[in-house]
Design a protein around this motif. Sequence first.
Motif, PDB file in Angstrom:
ATOM      1  N   GLU A  35      -5.715  -8.431  -1.214  1.00  0.00           N
ATOM      2  CA  GLU A  35      -4.860  -7.878  -1.345  1.00  0.00           C
ATOM      3  C   GLU A  35      -4.252  -6.774   0.290  1.00  0.00           C
ATOM      4  N   ARG A  36      -5.487  -6.957   0.571  1.00  0.00           N
ATOM      5  CA  ARG A  36      -5.621  -5.974   2.341  1.00  0.00           C
ATOM      6  C   ARG A  36      -4.587  -7.166   3.235  1.00  0.00           C
ATOM      7  N   PHE A  37      -5.839  -8.148   2.889  1.00  0.00           N
ATOM      8  CA  PHE A  37      -5.069  -9.524   3.620  1.00  0.00           C
ATOM      9  C   PHE A  37      -3.643  -9.692   3.380  1.00  0.00           C
ATOM     10  N   ALA A  38      -3.186 -10.221   2.031  1.00  0.00           N
ATOM     11  CA  ALA A  38      -1.782 -10.011   2.415  1.00  0.00           C
ATOM     12  C   ALA A  38      -0.868  -8.767   2.449  1.00  0.00           C
ATOM     13  N   LEU A  39      -0.686  -7.582   2.429  1.00  0.00           N
ATOM     14  CA  LEU A  39      -0.116  -6.723   2.567  1.00  0.00           C
ATOM     15  C   LEU A  39      -0.203  -6.874   4.638  1.00  0.00           C
TER      16      LEU A  39
END
Length: 216
Positions: free
Chosen positions: A208-212
């Motif tokens: 999720e951090r990567f996507a954000l």
Amino acid sequence: MLAPKLLAPSEDDLLDAVTHYSGTKTGLVTPEIAGWLLSLNTGNRALRETRVEMFVDTIQGSRWMNTGEPVIVSADGVLNDGQHRLHAVVKAGRAVEMDVRFGVPRSAMVATGTGETRKYKDVLFMQQERHATTLAGIIRLFALYKSGRITQTTKGIDTVSAQNTLDTYPFLRTAAMWTSRQPTPTRTIAFGFVLGAILERCPEDVVERFALAVAG
């Protein structure tokens, strides 16, 4: 459960049904029986090999289902519909259960198969899945990836394979959700597939951090 009976024990029995029977018979269609039915295929559209191969893959992968959509033989003894399925049975070399409809007028051929084909995204909509179009695209790429065919990105997969992929890898729903929240440049099926591949190996919060971060 009893094993299904053969659709016809002999070619003569099959031809007798073509001549005298009006209705639907359900039975096991062997490669030999498929060949008998294909001998009636004297007035059909051009064969699409890609569609035959899709059915072959389904049969050989033991994913065949008798959906109730029949092979159709006209009262005139001409195959109205079903040539791709029958060719696939011959090519796969395995018997499958089918419905075969007899006694339909040959003239009904002009209205056969004219409805829009139900795509897997339509199945997902019917199942009330969110982001159905994006999810269907991600599932297709992920299924090709898991079967070692990721380079064949133009190849389709059957709906049973697609559903099995989603059931096995439910985190693809999360990949579809995060993809739908991306800005236009990265709101793509390919990016969703990448998220799915990472989710298979990494904790969800890391992905999720990567996507954000990509979304900026």
